[in-house]
Every structure is written in C-alpha cells, then in structure tokens.
Design an enzyme around this catalytic site. Structure first.
Site, mmCIF file in Angstrom:
data_model
loop_
_atom_site.group_PDB
_atom_site.id
_atom_site.type_symbol
_atom_site.label_atom_id
_atom_site.label_comp_id
_atom_site.label_asym_id
_atom_site.label_seq_id
_atom_site.Cartn_x
_atom_site.Cartn_y
_atom_site.Cartn_z
ATOM 1 N N HIS A 34 -5.280 -5.234 -0.164
ATOM 2 C CA HIS A 34 -4.940 -5.789 -1.485
ATOM 3 C C HIS A 34 -6.210 -6.166 -2.248
ATOM 4 O O HIS A 34 -6.302 -5.965 -3.463
ATOM 5 C CB HIS A 34 -4.060 -7.037 -1.330
ATOM 6 N N SER A 183 0.475 -5.828 5.764
ATOM 7 C CA SER A 183 0.997 -7.185 6.004
ATOM 8 C C SER A 183 1.862 -7.205 7.256
ATOM 9 O O SER A 183 2.010 -8.234 7.910
ATOM 10 C CB SER A 183 1.831 -7.654 4.808
HETATM 11 P P1 AMP Z 1 2.499 -4.615 -0.429
HETATM 12 O O1 AMP Z 1 2.140 -6.046 -0.627
HETATM 13 O O2 AMP Z 1 2.471 -4.186 0.991
HETATM 14 O O3 AMP Z 1 3.728 -4.208 -1.179
HETATM 15 O O4 AMP Z 1 1.311 -3.786 -1.096
HETATM 16 C C1 AMP Z 1 0.898 -4.024 -2.411
HETATM 17 C C2 AMP Z 1 -0.055 -2.943 -2.827
HETATM 18 O O5 AMP Z 1 -1.183 -2.944 -1.949
HETATM 19 C C3 AMP Z 1 0.564 -1.543 -2.740
HETATM 20 O O6 AMP Z 1 0.113 -0.769 -3.832
HETATM 21 C C4 AMP Z 1 0.029 -1.030 -1.437
HETATM 22 O O7 AMP Z 1 -0.054 0.377 -1.379
HETATM 23 C C5 AMP Z 1 -1.360 -1.640 -1.431
HETATM 24 N N1 AMP Z 1 -1.890 -1.693 -0.069
HETATM 25 C C6 AMP Z 1 -1.299 -2.249 1.025
HETATM 26 N N2 AMP Z 1 -2.053 -2.042 2.129
HETATM 27 C C7 AMP Z 1 -3.126 -1.321 1.721
HETATM 28 C C8 AMP Z 1 -4.268 -0.770 2.383
HETATM 29 N N3 AMP Z 1 -4.454 -0.912 3.699
HETATM 30 N N4 AMP Z 1 -5.175 -0.095 1.647
HETATM 31 C C9 AMP Z 1 -5.001 0.067 0.317
HETATM 32 N N5 AMP Z 1 -3.950 -0.424 -0.370
HETATM 33 C C10 AMP Z 1 -3.022 -1.099 0.317
#
Ligand code: AMP
Length: 280
Positions: A34, A183
C-alpha cells in the site's frame, strides 16, 4: 493529515481542493505494498487521498469479512509517513444507505480467474470503486498489480463509463523471500508462511520455461502438480492474454503478445493470489 468519515465532509473538502488529486483506495491493514501506491501517488499529485473501507459487498457469504484484519491506528501512522493529506474512513452505513439497490458490473474481464471462484466479488469492487471515485473525484487513482484482474477490470470500467480518471497500475511489492505482500498473510501459520513463497517461485520458473518456448499446457500442469503435492489447494493456475484476459489458443507463447500467468491457491485457511506478466 485530516481524517474524514462522512461523504458530506469529503465532498466539501473536494470542492475546496483545486489541485491534482491522487487517490489510493484500500481496505486498510496497510503494508509496504500500500505504501508503494501512496508513494507513487505522492510523487505525481498535489493532494493525496487514502480510503480505508472494508467493503462488505465484495465478500462472499463464506468469506473473511468479519475477521478481515483491522489496524486503524497503525494505518494512520503509515499514512502520515507517506504524506497522505486525507484519510477517508467511512462506516459501511455511510456508503450503503438503507435500501441501496444499484450495482456496477463489468461483464467480460471479470469472468475468468477469481471471477469463477468469487461470484459477485468484482461487482462489489466496481460498485464501491465507482462510488469512491464519485465521492473523492480524483484525477488519478492507483491500484496494485498484485490484484491484476481487479486493475484491468477497473481500467475497463473507467474506459467504458467515460470516467475522466487515469488508472495507474503499480508493480507488486514482495517480501524478501518473494511472497507478495498482502493483508491476509497474517492468517498464515508459521509453517504455511515458510511454504507460501513457493507460489512466486513456481510463477517465476514457469515464466522462464514459457519464454524459452516450452509447451504451455505441460508447464501449467507440472507446476499445478508440484504445488498440490506440497500442500496448496489450487483454484486456478492460468495463462491469459492481456489486456482482455482472453484464453490462449496457441501451444506456446507468440512473440509480440502480452500474457498474465495468474494463480489462486489455498494454503491452510488462507487464500493466496499472485501473478506475473510476460511480454513474449
Ligand atoms: P487491499 O487493501 O488489499 O484491497 O489493497 C488495496 C490496494 O493495494 C489494491 O490496489 C491492491 O492491489 C494494492 N496492493 C495490495 N498488496 C499489494 C502489493 N503487495 N503490492 C502492490 N500493491 C498491492
């Protein structure tokens, strides 16, 4: 840094902000993945909005909505360090008013891969992302390629619905052993955490073999067998063409074509996804 929890206050902030607004939507439990989205947004925008919203609409009835990790205090520290101007942290009742009955659905790119195993998931994602776009009204929004299908679905929604928002993809941030940061990694038992990097090792091995001309079906099959034997319950291990996530018809890679090699597998009780992009 401002924390806003109502749509009304967010709209008010936006009406007073004339600069180029960057937006990073998340479900919180923030990590370095993030942070990378926030860093890229910070470099390219004047104002930076982070949303933290665990969106009930994108979880299936048997999925992990109630136990999804929530770490707001730590998230605010990470946000502050990343130079966020506004954290939008609405309650679900603020986003879904009583009697909510409108949904947004992308109908092609959302079908394969996770679409097959998480019915309604992408409809939940596109609906909430469009709502958040309407509330935040960003010039540019950042999404991680770790969730590559989500990125391509949102990009398609923005194009199909003439959203005047540029959708940027950010490369997957990994732990030092290759595991894609997520997460959900906190759910892994210590033993499964040790095993989890096998996913990226498999994708990397398969990518190398495929770019060297190996037959697609046999590589996918042998990697599936290998991961199954060491304890992964594989939902899919697929190669599709980009940007339309279409099935591959050739027996080996065709030069000039872009592909995504993507996997979803359950380890213990944790569902892990990962992918690599292959430019043949
Ligand atoms: P989430 O909180 O899991 O819904 O993720 C929020 C944003 O962060 C989304 O656009 C995900 O693709 C991005 N994201 C989550 N994990 C990663 C990671 N390891 N590398 C890059 N972006 C990420």
């Amino acid at each position: 840094m401002k924390t806003i929890s109502t749509v009304k206050e967010m709209l008010k902030w936006r009406s007073l902000t004339k600069s180029r607004v960057g937006f990073v939507p998340t479900m919180g439990a923030l990590h370095r993945g993030h942070a990378e989205l926030l860093n890229q947004a910070r470099r390219n925008c004047d104002s930076l909005v982070l949303s933290i919203f665990v969106n009930p609409m994108q979880f299936g009835p048997k999925e992990d909505l109630s136990k999804y990790p929530r770490t707001l205090d730590l998230d605010l520290v990470l946000a502050q360090n990343a130079g966020v101007d506004v954290v939008f942290f609405p309650h679900p009742s603020e986003i879904y008013l009583e009697g909510f009955s409108t949904h947004v659905e992308e109908t092609i790119l959302s079908q394969p891969l996770c679409g097959k195993f998480r019915p309604g998931h992408f409809q939940g994602v596109t609906t909430v992302v469009l709502k958040l776009f309407n509330i935040v009204q960003p010039h540019v929004a950042y999404f991680g390629l770790k969730d590559a299908q989500q990125f391509f679905v949102i990009k398609k929604m923005a194009q199909d619905l003439n959203l005047n928002i540029s959708i940027e993809g950010v490369a997957t941030v990994r732990e030092s052993d290759g595991l894609a940061m997520s997460s959900r990694n906190v759910y892994l038992s210590p033993g499964d955490r040790k095993k989890a990097p096998e996913i990226f090792q498999s994708l990397s091995r398969a990518k190398l073999a495929l770019t060297s001309g190996a037959a697609i079906l046999s590589i996918l099959e042998s990697e599936k067998v290998f991961l199954s034997k060491i304890g992964f319950d594989i939902q899919y291990y697929d190669l599709l063409t980009l940007p339309n996530l279409s099935p591959v018809t050739s027996t080996s890679l065709s030069s000039g074509t872009s592909y995504i090699l993507a996997i979803a597998a359950i380890l213990g009780t944790t569902r892990l996804i990962d992918n690599v992009i292959i430019e043949a």
